[in-house]
Scaffold this motif. Structure first.
Motif, short mmCIF file in Angstrom:
data_model
loop_
_atom_site.label_atom_id
_atom_site.label_comp_id
_atom_site.label_asym_id
_atom_site.label_seq_id
_atom_site.Cartn_x
_atom_site.Cartn_y
_atom_site.Cartn_z
N GLU A 71 0.83 -1.25 0.02
CA GLU A 71 -0.14 -0.22 0.14
C GLU A 71 0.92 1.34 -0.10
O GLU A 71 0.43 2.34 -0.67
CB GLU A 71 -0.72 -0.04 1.20
N HIS A 106 2.12 1.63 -3.51
CA HIS A 106 0.83 2.19 -4.36
C HIS A 106 0.77 3.57 -4.13
O HIS A 106 0.57 4.40 -5.18
CB HIS A 106 -0.34 1.49 -3.88
N ALA A 154 3.87 5.52 -5.95
CA ALA A 154 3.47 5.49 -7.30
C ALA A 154 4.68 6.02 -8.13
O ALA A 154 4.76 6.51 -9.16
CB ALA A 154 2.36 6.31 -7.75
N GLU A 160 -2.03 -8.38 -5.28
CA GLU A 160 -1.85 -7.16 -4.75
C GLU A 160 -0.65 -6.51 -5.33
O GLU A 160 -0.59 -5.26 -5.74
CB GLU A 160 -1.64 -7.18 -3.37
N ARG A 168 -1.82 -5.29 -8.52
CA ARG A 168 -2.51 -4.02 -8.56
C ARG A 168 -1.68 -2.83 -8.48
O ARG A 168 -1.96 -1.65 -9.16
CB ARG A 168 -3.60 -4.01 -7.18
N VAL A 169 -0.75 -2.90 -7.65
CA VAL A 169 0.51 -1.71 -7.42
C VAL A 169 0.97 -1.69 -8.81
O VAL A 169 1.26 -0.42 -9.50
CB VAL A 169 1.30 -2.23 -6.52
N HIS A 226 -1.07 0.29 -11.30
CA HIS A 226 -1.36 1.74 -10.60
C HIS A 226 -0.23 2.62 -11.09
O HIS A 226 -0.22 3.73 -11.68
CB HIS A 226 -1.83 1.70 -9.48
#
Length: 212
Positions: free
Chosen positions: A152, A155, A158, A180, A183-184, A187
């Motif tokens: 997280e 994330h 970025a 996960e 997902r990162v 992004h």
């Protein structure tokens, strides 16, 4: 008939009224490799930089907070550790008659953030010192909630520089962690939205009146 175990009666030093945030974080970090395997005495030795045989035998001198309170007395460090226990950052649980350290929910919420950022600092060093492919097996089987917090943080940052690390990590971890990681990566790799200036530059510029 089973024999009743004689547990050590614990007495805590309650002389401290408060402890600075940095000391809380230092003691929590020092306790990490001792959780469920050692108690207060070993934590105090680590914090004071003891060269005792049991400290060196188990590599506790590699602890990042080893010797953090080298100049303080055993009694002073004991008071700090006991403050952490009395204020619900650390706890003691008995294994037989041995009281072993554990993280309370309050303490773990801080330690997992410390450890997650420490691992990201390790990513930075890895990127600076080595070329891919990266060996990321050392992250497998770590605490799941700490790993999710680490992802997280990435994330939120970025920063695309971590994509090679994340791609290598995804090759070796479990499906839930891979999801996960993906997902990162998605992004971080997404194209940035067009800037306002780019949008306005696409409109035709007003033409100057012809010079007579």
């Amino acid at each position: 008939m089973s024999r009743r175990q004689n547990r050590t009666r614990l007495v805590f030093d309650s002389s401290l009224r408060t402890l600075p945030e940095q000391d809380i974080r230092t003691i929590l970090r020092a306790a990490d490799p001792l959780i469920a395997i050692a108690g207060r005495a070993m934590l105090i030795k680590v914090l004071r930089g003891s060269r005792a045989q049991d400290v060196l035998k188990y590599g506790m001198d590699d602890n990042p907070c080893y010797g953090a309170y080298q100049g303080r007395t055993e009694a002073e460090v004991l008071a700090m550790v006991d403050w952490m226990i009395l204020n619900d950052y650390l706890g003691l649980d008995f294994a037989g008659d041995l009281p072993l350290l554990f993280y309370t929910e309050r303490g773990w919420s801080i330690e997992r953030e410390i450890y997650a950022n420490e691992l990201i600092d390790g990513f930075d060093k890895l990127l600076a010192q080595a070329a891919p492919p990266y060996d990321m097996l050392y992250l497998k089987d770590r605490s799941r909630d700490m790993i999710l917090l680490l992802l997280e943080i990435l994330h939120e940052r970025a920063d695309p520089k971590y994509v090679p690390i994340l791609e290598a990590w995804a090759q070796v971890d479990y499906a839930k962690v891979r999801k996960e990681i993906a997902r990162v990566i998605g992004h971080v790799s997404a194209p940035a939205p067009a800037s306002q200036s780019a949008a306005t530059s696409s409109t035709p510029a007003a033409t100057s009146p012809p010079v007579s």
